[in-house]
Design an enzyme around this catalytic site. Sequence first.
Site, PDB file in Angstrom:
ATOM      1  N   LYS A  57     -14.012 -38.217 -73.260  1.00  0.00           N
ATOM      2  CA  LYS A  57     -13.806 -36.760 -73.127  1.00  0.00           C
ATOM      3  C   LYS A  57     -14.773 -36.173 -72.103  1.00  0.00           C
ATOM      4  CE  LYS A  57     -12.238 -35.724 -77.831  1.00  0.00           C
ATOM      5  NZ  LYS A  57     -12.577 -35.017 -79.074  1.00  0.00           N
ATOM      6  N   ASP A  80     -24.610 -37.204 -80.273  1.00  0.00           N
ATOM      7  CA  ASP A  80     -23.903 -36.839 -81.498  1.00  0.00           C
ATOM      8  C   ASP A  80     -24.856 -35.976 -82.306  1.00  0.00           C
ATOM      9  OD1 ASP A  80     -22.612 -36.530 -83.856  1.00  0.00           O
ATOM     10  OD2 ASP A  80     -22.268 -38.663 -84.233  1.00  0.00           O
ATOM     11  N   ASN A 107     -23.948 -24.949 -77.405  1.00  0.00           N
ATOM     12  CA  ASN A 107     -22.585 -24.435 -77.585  1.00  0.00           C
ATOM     13  C   ASN A 107     -21.740 -25.254 -78.562  1.00  0.00           C
ATOM     14  OD1 ASN A 107     -19.817 -23.302 -76.289  1.00  0.00           O
ATOM     15  ND2 ASN A 107     -19.779 -25.542 -76.217  1.00  0.00           N
ATOM     16  N   LYS A 138     -35.874 -29.039 -79.597  1.00  0.00           N
ATOM     17  CA  LYS A 138     -37.265 -29.519 -79.596  1.00  0.00           C
ATOM     18  C   LYS A 138     -37.466 -30.568 -78.492  1.00  0.00           C
ATOM     19  CE  LYS A 138     -40.380 -32.643 -81.761  1.00  0.00           C
ATOM     20  NZ  LYS A 138     -41.184 -33.108 -82.854  1.00  0.00           N
ATOM     21  N   SER A 156     -23.319 -18.476 -81.515  1.00  0.00           N
ATOM     22  CA  SER A 156     -23.110 -18.142 -82.922  1.00  0.00           C
ATOM     23  C   SER A 156     -21.658 -17.706 -83.058  1.00  0.00           C
ATOM     24  CB  SER A 156     -24.098 -17.038 -83.322  1.00  0.00           C
ATOM     25  OG  SER A 156     -23.826 -16.574 -84.621  1.00  0.00           O
ATOM     26  N   TYR A 183     -19.501 -22.396 -92.731  1.00  0.00           N
ATOM     27  CA  TYR A 183     -19.455 -22.013 -91.301  1.00  0.00           C
ATOM     28  C   TYR A 183     -20.302 -20.756 -91.097  1.00  0.00           C
ATOM     29  CZ  TYR A 183     -17.663 -20.905 -86.621  1.00  0.00           C
ATOM     30  OH  TYR A 183     -17.561 -20.618 -85.262  1.00  0.00           O
ATOM     31  N   LYS A 187     -23.632 -20.277 -88.668  1.00  0.00           N
ATOM     32  CA  LYS A 187     -23.630 -19.359 -87.517  1.00  0.00           C
ATOM     33  C   LYS A 187     -24.718 -18.292 -87.668  1.00  0.00           C
ATOM     34  CE  LYS A 187     -21.426 -21.667 -85.192  1.00  0.00           C
ATOM     35  NZ  LYS A 187     -21.607 -22.029 -83.778  1.00  0.00           N
TER      36      LYS A 187
HETATM   37  N1  LIG Z   1     -13.210 -20.406 -80.314  1.00  0.00           N
HETATM   38  C1  LIG Z   1     -13.612 -19.346 -81.006  1.00  0.00           C
HETATM   39  O1  LIG Z   1     -12.798 -18.453 -81.371  1.00  0.00           O
HETATM   40  C2  LIG Z   1     -15.053 -19.165 -81.363  1.00  0.00           C
HETATM   41  C3  LIG Z   1     -15.415 -17.996 -82.054  1.00  0.00           C
HETATM   42  C4  LIG Z   1     -16.740 -17.817 -82.407  1.00  0.00           C
HETATM   43  C5  LIG Z   1     -17.677 -18.786 -82.081  1.00  0.00           C
HETATM   44  N2  LIG Z   1     -17.288 -19.927 -81.425  1.00  0.00           N
HETATM   45  C6  LIG Z   1     -18.318 -20.935 -81.139  1.00  0.00           C
HETATM   46  O2  LIG Z   1     -18.176 -21.391 -79.811  1.00  0.00           O
HETATM   47  C7  LIG Z   1     -18.669 -22.731 -79.708  1.00  0.00           C
HETATM   48  C8  LIG Z   1     -17.708 -23.555 -78.872  1.00  0.00           C
HETATM   49  O3  LIG Z   1     -16.499 -23.692 -79.579  1.00  0.00           O
HETATM   50  P1  LIG Z   1     -15.068 -23.921 -78.902  1.00  0.00           P
HETATM   51  O4  LIG Z   1     -14.211 -22.810 -79.381  1.00  0.00           O
HETATM   52  O5  LIG Z   1     -15.207 -24.185 -77.465  1.00  0.00           O
HETATM   53  O6  LIG Z   1     -14.606 -25.239 -79.703  1.00  0.00           O
HETATM   54  P2  LIG Z   1     -14.249 -26.729 -79.207  1.00  0.00           P
HETATM   55  O7  LIG Z   1     -13.288 -26.692 -78.089  1.00  0.00           O
HETATM   56  O8  LIG Z   1     -13.882 -27.463 -80.444  1.00  0.00           O
HETATM   57  O9  LIG Z   1     -15.630 -27.263 -78.645  1.00  0.00           O
HETATM   58  C9  LIG Z   1     -16.650 -27.682 -79.487  1.00  0.00           C
HETATM   59  C10 LIG Z   1     -17.389 -28.783 -78.827  1.00  0.00           C
HETATM   60  O10 LIG Z   1     -18.432 -29.224 -79.706  1.00  0.00           O
HETATM   61  C11 LIG Z   1     -18.410 -30.632 -79.744  1.00  0.00           C
HETATM   62  N3  LIG Z   1     -18.966 -31.176 -80.972  1.00  0.00           N
HETATM   63  C12 LIG Z   1     -18.536 -31.013 -82.242  1.00  0.00           C
HETATM   64  N4  LIG Z   1     -19.264 -31.763 -83.071  1.00  0.00           N
HETATM   65  C13 LIG Z   1     -20.172 -32.423 -82.311  1.00  0.00           C
HETATM   66  C14 LIG Z   1     -21.180 -33.376 -82.585  1.00  0.00           C
HETATM   67  N5  LIG Z   1     -21.416 -33.843 -83.818  1.00  0.00           N
HETATM   68  N6  LIG Z   1     -21.920 -33.847 -81.557  1.00  0.00           N
HETATM   69  C15 LIG Z   1     -21.698 -33.437 -80.303  1.00  0.00           C
HETATM   70  N7  LIG Z   1     -20.727 -32.557 -79.965  1.00  0.00           N
HETATM   71  C16 LIG Z   1     -19.974 -32.065 -80.969  1.00  0.00           C
HETATM   72  C17 LIG Z   1     -16.935 -30.986 -79.626  1.00  0.00           C
HETATM   73  O11 LIG Z   1     -16.767 -32.357 -79.304  1.00  0.00           O
HETATM   74  P3  LIG Z   1     -15.532 -33.210 -79.900  1.00  0.00           P
HETATM   75  O12 LIG Z   1     -14.366 -32.827 -79.067  1.00  0.00           O
HETATM   76  O13 LIG Z   1     -15.974 -34.621 -79.764  1.00  0.00           O
HETATM   77  O14 LIG Z   1     -15.367 -32.791 -81.333  1.00  0.00           O
HETATM   78  C18 LIG Z   1     -16.518 -30.016 -78.538  1.00  0.00           C
HETATM   79  O15 LIG Z   1     -16.864 -30.517 -77.261  1.00  0.00           O
HETATM   80  C19 LIG Z   1     -18.879 -23.212 -81.143  1.00  0.00           C
HETATM   81  O16 LIG Z   1     -20.262 -23.213 -81.431  1.00  0.00           O
HETATM   82  C20 LIG Z   1     -18.161 -22.175 -81.987  1.00  0.00           C
HETATM   83  O17 LIG Z   1     -18.729 -22.033 -83.261  1.00  0.00           O
HETATM   84  C21 LIG Z   1     -16.002 -20.132 -81.040  1.00  0.00           C
END
Ligand SMILES: NC(=O)c1ccc[n+]([C@@H]2O[C@H](COP(=O)([O-])OP(=O)(O)OC[C@H]3O[C@@H](n4cnc5c(N)ncnc54)[C@H](OP(=O)(O)O)[C@@H]3O)[C@@H](O)[C@H]2O)c1
Length: 318
Positions: A57, A80, A107, A138, A156, A183, A187
């Site tokens: 990815k 990870d 993020n 850290k 967040s 969740y 956050k």
């Molecule tokens: N989308 C929304 O509506 C929204 C709203 C409020 C806040 N947020 C926040 O925005 C941030 C980005 O979210 P997004 O919407 O872009 O979601 P996303 O497309 O699912 O992206 C999340 C990323 O985090 C990675 N990730 C998850 N678990 C991980 C782990 N254990 N180690 C390393 N990487 C990991 C995922 O990798 P994999 O593909 O390998 O899982 C993916 O690259 C998040 O913190 C989310 O809480 C999003």
Amino acid sequence: MSNFGFESTADDVLADKDLSGKTVFVTGGASGLGQETARAMAARGAHVVLAARDQDKLDQAANAIRAETGSDKTETILVDLASLDSIRACGSEANRRFDKIDILINNAGVMACPLGRTADGFEMQFGTNHLGHFLLTKYLMPLVQKGSDKRIINLSSRGHHIAPVNLEDPNFERREYDKWQSYGQSKTANILFSVGLEDRFGDEGIHAIALHPGGIVTNLGRHMTEEDRAWMLKRMEENAANGGEAWKTIPQGAATTCWAATCEELEGRGGVYCEDCHVAKVDNENPVGGVRSYALDKSTADRLWSLSEELVGESFSR
Ligand SMILES: NC(=O)c1ccc[n+]([C@@H]2O[C@H](COP(=O)([O-])OP(=O)(O)OC[C@H]3O[C@@H](n4cnc5c(N)ncnc54)[C@H](OP(=O)(O)O)[C@@H]3O)[C@@H](O)[C@H]2O)c1
């Protein structure tokens, strides 16, 4: 006051910025908002480092960014966040490979997954979204200290309205697991972590900013059930009908991150929570905006910091 708002995109926000020479490290950079943030920053000349847990990815995202921006300054690194060993390895590798980090964007995230445990036994959302970023930050701090911008952005969510951090039982060992409470607390922890970072590192010129990116359709919703989707859609439609928030596109969803990472208005400031490209006000009632006071409380931030040190088994101080 920022000229940008709900509709602004990452490219709008960065239009007059020159990011050449800057190193930007983005966790979760292999998809969704992280990838778009990295793309927009690479398009303005930044050296971007995409960090995620799957090399395929990461390669796809980096290749897409190179193709779209023509930038040859996009790199990847594996981490990870659900494994403290992996975070330590990533930290050592980053310190070997990079001279500095100007902007660190925490993020990556996971939302509303079924009860799961990280490699170290933490509840998956608290472990990944908060503890993982706590320890990674850290390890990356020596690089941030060598950077010029010294900004740390913590993604967040408005989901922090759902719950404060339960400091007595953050890992759901003595209470029934609830995926949304989990969740929400993770956050809230992202905001309290920003407050804690500001308190400890602000006088070194390192400033930490938390934010809500908006509601955006991404892979984050992968664990949502049909019932969850119907509930969220109804909520968004009601909000939109009342003049509140509707869905954002991914470029709009990356705008507040890009704004918080680069705007002059936040020069010398941190420990704040932003939404729609401005600093949000404390509001304990409004369901469609603002930051809850429990998320900015300094004594809670201190307690969370100590608890996080205890859980990861390492101190994190100057
Ligand atoms: N989308 C929304 O509506 C929204 C709203 C409020 C806040 N947020 C926040 O925005 C941030 C980005 O979210 P997004 O919407 O872009 O979601 P996303 O497309 O699912 O992206 C999340 C990323 O985090 C990675 N990730 C998850 N678990 C991980 C782990 N254990 N180690 C390393 N990487 C990991 C995922 O990798 P994999 O593909 O390998 O899982 C993916 O690259 C998040 O913190 C989310 O809480 C999003």
